[in-house]
Design a protein around this motif. Structure first.
Motif, PDB file in Angstrom:
ATOM      1  N   TYR A  24     -16.088  72.412  34.417  1.00 37.45           N
ATOM      2  CA  TYR A  24     -15.333  73.647  34.333  1.00 37.45           C
ATOM      3  C   TYR A  24     -16.194  74.789  33.805  1.00 37.45           C
ATOM      4  N   GLU A  25     -15.784  75.998  34.165  1.00 38.28           N
ATOM      5  CA  GLU A  25     -16.355  77.214  33.608  1.00 38.28           C
ATOM      6  C   GLU A  25     -15.207  78.174  33.306  1.00 38.28           C
ATOM      7  N   TRP A  83     -21.630  77.203  27.914  1.00 38.13           N
ATOM      8  CA  TRP A  83     -20.834  76.117  27.347  1.00 38.13           C
ATOM      9  C   TRP A  83     -19.528  76.684  26.811  1.00 38.13           C
ATOM     10  N   ILE A  84     -18.516  75.840  26.778  1.00 33.99           N
ATOM     11  CA  ILE A  84     -17.191  76.227  26.307  1.00 33.99           C
ATOM     12  C   ILE A  84     -17.048  75.750  24.870  1.00 33.99           C
ATOM     13  N   GLY A  85     -16.811  76.685  23.973  1.00 34.32           N
ATOM     14  CA  GLY A  85     -16.711  76.340  22.559  1.00 34.32           C
ATOM     15  C   GLY A  85     -15.324  75.879  22.166  1.00 34.32           C
ATOM     16  N   ASP A  86     -15.203  75.431  20.928  1.00 33.44           N
ATOM     17  CA  ASP A  86     -13.893  75.024  20.417  1.00 33.44           C
ATOM     18  C   ASP A  86     -12.921  76.192  20.393  1.00 33.44           C
ATOM     19  N   ASP A  87     -13.452  77.410  20.415  1.00 28.97           N
ATOM     20  CA  ASP A  87     -12.601  78.603  20.440  1.00 28.97           C
ATOM     21  C   ASP A  87     -12.120  78.940  21.841  1.00 28.97           C
ATOM     22  N   SER A 126     -12.092  67.701  28.953  1.00 35.90           N
ATOM     23  CA  SER A 126     -11.018  67.684  27.958  1.00 35.90           C
ATOM     24  C   SER A 126     -10.883  66.324  27.276  1.00 35.90           C
ATOM     25  N   ASP A 127     -11.146  65.215  27.999  1.00 35.26           N
ATOM     26  CA  ASP A 127     -10.984  63.900  27.380  1.00 35.26           C
ATOM     27  C   ASP A 127     -12.125  63.542  26.431  1.00 35.26           C
ATOM     28  N   GLY A 187     -16.190  68.452  22.632  1.00 37.10           N
ATOM     29  CA  GLY A 187     -15.852  68.809  24.008  1.00 37.10           C
ATOM     30  C   GLY A 187     -16.990  68.629  24.993  1.00 37.10           C
ATOM     31  N   ASN A 188     -18.234  68.911  24.554  1.00 39.25           N
ATOM     32  CA  ASN A 188     -19.391  68.855  25.440  1.00 39.25           C
ATOM     33  C   ASN A 188     -20.205  67.598  25.151  1.00 39.25           C
ATOM     34  N   CYS A 189     -20.184  66.652  26.081  1.00 36.05           N
ATOM     35  CA  CYS A 189     -20.862  65.369  25.861  1.00 36.05           C
ATOM     36  C   CYS A 189     -21.540  64.897  27.147  1.00 36.05           C
TER      37      CYS A 189
END
Length: 600
Positions: free
Chosen positions: A279-280, A317-321, A516-517, A525-527
């Motif tokens: 996702y972006e 990257w998508i942060g926790d925010d 998301s999982d 979130g980023n792994c």
């Protein structure tokens, strides 16, 4: 190619090449690379007074030399648009044969609607019988590389060719924003190099166009990058990946950014076909990346275009925010490649200094160099007390290969056997070839190989000795530029290497991505994941008691996640941490009827 002179196509007859190019003021050099003994009959250069139209009445080789269905003339437009093409030509009819002309525009054959038996020949002498026929079509092709090809049967005649190249000026081209000016200062870091007739500037226009496209798209977003992507950085990546298309391994002459190769998920991800959706944030909303099959590499521009797009994907990257954040471009380069600092450091050295540190001594790209390379292997491979196997291998190479070969690693099947395997190193762990052969009487006989490794480098290759096999078995680990790869097992039989097993077993690159999982599994979130030691390790055991060894691949998959860290300035950055280890075991049993190993 479309613009080349190829004896198999020309059949001993002449072909005219016409190139339309906008040259800047200054010195220019033409290079012709010859194979065998072709004849270059003439060169003529013209300056057009009309910048919007080419009006050409060909004289040379017109009408065509009498021959059978072969290439006749090619017009190449370099970084130009094509609005309209108008061609007038004559084809004659003879008692038992006729003239024909085939017209191909950017690979598309223009059809003859009136003569189905000659539908691929727009001008057919049987129908025209010395009458003139006109091709006139609005094409509106965007600025780029375009080919107009003519094939001739017998001796047809072209009366006139008109190509309208006027281009509509877009609002984007008129823009004069700060970031536009910033990235367009490309010459600040453009390096020049001509080495062994290699022009490292040949794709500059394609690079500029691709970067401009994606810069505009992402800078129109709410969360745009900290600074625009510099075309010179893309050029540095292209040099690192394929030496600007001069590396032929793994289709490097076309796939210059080595995007989407075996084991590299980039094109699958961009087309929404990855193992997991990625996702972006677009327009402030979370959207799955999916170009519905458009992301593919069929020509050089495709590789550059989708390589730039993949770099943009790896740069964010998508942060926790739930906001989009951007890595520095150097960190993005690391994530684009195999995830190693050495890769990013060398690309950055090429980009900022024009120096490729992989060479010893380092190769300075900013200087225009006119040299003939003396092969580095010449003295190291020849044993003057007698011919060695390395010198015999060296003799099988063409001049290009001799110039770039750095080392050859040899392993024998046993002391009393002529069979050997060789890893030919062009760049260590980056560009290598595998071959197997028989060395006898100071000569090499190379063995044919069924389904050879597709990776750019060979991580390991060796003979293995599983029980029950009377013929030699070879194990090869391949590694792509992205740090992935497969293990291959071949049986040497009847002077051929027959593939028994190919399976993914190499992973040095964690390919961190947002899902998301991941939060549920690992708390981040980023792994991504990577094999401990970079690969699965092989062992051999007869698991079903059939007298034939089976293959067991085992190892550990490490889960790597990115942890957000707040800096004193308030900005967020990430650090990679290992959050889990998972044991991996893959079993492949020998299947006698299929003569291969099958996974259980």
């Amino acid at each position: 190619g479309e613009a080349a002179w190829n004896g198999n196509n020309l059949k001993g007859l002449a072909k005219t090449g016409i190139f339309l190019i906008n040259f800047k003021k200054g010195n220019h050099t033409l290079y012709f690379l010859a194979d065998q003994n072709p004849i270059l009959e003439s060169i003529a250069l013209f300056k057009s007074d009309d910048k919007e139209e080419m009006d050409y009445s060909p004289e040379e080789n017109n009408p065509a030399q009498d021959g059978d269905r072969r290439q006749w003339m090619a017009i190449v437009l370099a970084n130009l648009p094509v609005k309209n093409i108008n061609i007038k030509a004559i084809a004659k009819n003879y008692q038992k044969d006729d003239d024909d002309i085939k017209l191909i525009i950017d690979g598309n054959i223009q059809k003859n609607e009136t003569e189905k038996s000659h539908e691929n020949w727009f001008w057919c002498g049987r129908i025209l019988n010395r009458q003139e026929k006109e091709f006139n079509q609005e094409l509106n092709l965007a600025k780029g590389l375009h080919y107009i090809e003519f094939w001739a049967d017998r001796a047809p005649e072209i009366k006139n060719i008109k190509i309208l190249i006027k281009e509509e000026e877009s609002g984007y081209e008129k823009r004069d924003t700060a970031w536009w000016i910033n990235w367009k200062k490309i010459k600040k870091y453009i390096y020049k190099g001509i080495l062994n007739n290699e022009n490292y500037n040949r794709y500059d226009d394609l690079i500029i166009n691709a970067v401009a496209c994606w810069n505009e798209e992402f800078f129109s977003e709410i969360y745009y990058p900290n600074e625009p992507l510099d075309p010179s950085l893309i050029k540095a990546i292209i040099f690192q990946e394929s030496r600007v298309g001069y590396d032929k391994n793994n289709n490097g002459n076309i796939n210059v950014m080595q995007v989407g190769n075996t084991g590299d998920p980039s094109l699958d991800v961009l087309n929404g076909k990855g193992e997991k959706p990625e996702y972006e944030l677009r327009d402030g909303k979370l959207r799955e990346v999916d170009y519905n099959g458009e992301a593919k590499v069929e020509k050089v521009y495709d590789s550059i275009n989708w390589g730039v797009r993949w770099l943009y994907h790896r740069a964010q990257w998508i942060g926790d925010d739930k906001k989009r954040h951007w890595f520095s471009w150097k960190d993005a380069v690391k994530r684009y490649g195999p995830g190693m600092e050495e890769y990013a450091d060398n690309v950055w050295s090429i980009y900022t200094q024009g120096v490729d540190n992989r060479n010893n001594p380092p190769f300075k790209l900013w200087i225009i160099i006119f040299i003939i390379l003396i092969p580095a292997l010449l003295f190291s491979l020849y044993d003057f007390s007698g011919r060695s196997i390395k010198s015999a291998i060296f003799d099988t190479m063409n001049p290009y290969e001799r110039a770039y070969a750095k080392d050859i690693k040899i392993e024998y099947y046993n002391e009393n056997n002529f069979l050997f395997l060789a890893i030919i190193e062009w760049e260590n762990d980056w560009s290598e070839d595998f071959k197997a052969g028989i060395y006898k009487d100071s000569a090499i006989e190379w063995l044919q190989m069924e389904n050879p490794p597709t990776e750019q480098s060979i991580l390991e290759a060796r003979f293995v000795f599983p029980e029950g096999f009377s013929n030699p078995i070879i194990e090869i680990y391949g590694k792509t530029h992205a740090g992935h790869g497969a293990v291959y097992f071949y049986e040497v039989k009847n002077n051929q290497l027959n593939l028994l097993l190919k399976t993914q077993a190499v992973d040095f690159n964690n390919d961190i991505r947002w899902a998301s999982d991941n939060y549920e599994k690992y708390g981040y979130g980023n792994c991504g994941e990577v094999f401990s030691g970079g690969k699965l390790f092989s062992s051999f055991e007869d698991l079903n008691n059939d007298g034939m060894s089976d293959i067991v691949l085992s190892g550990t998959k490490e889960i790597i996640c990115e942890k957000e860290i707040s800096e004193s300035s308030g900005n967020l950055k990430t650090a990679e941490i290992k959050v889990a280890s998972i044991s991996v075991k893959k079993i492949f049993l020998w299947n006698e009827s299929k003569k291969s190993f099958l996974e259980q």
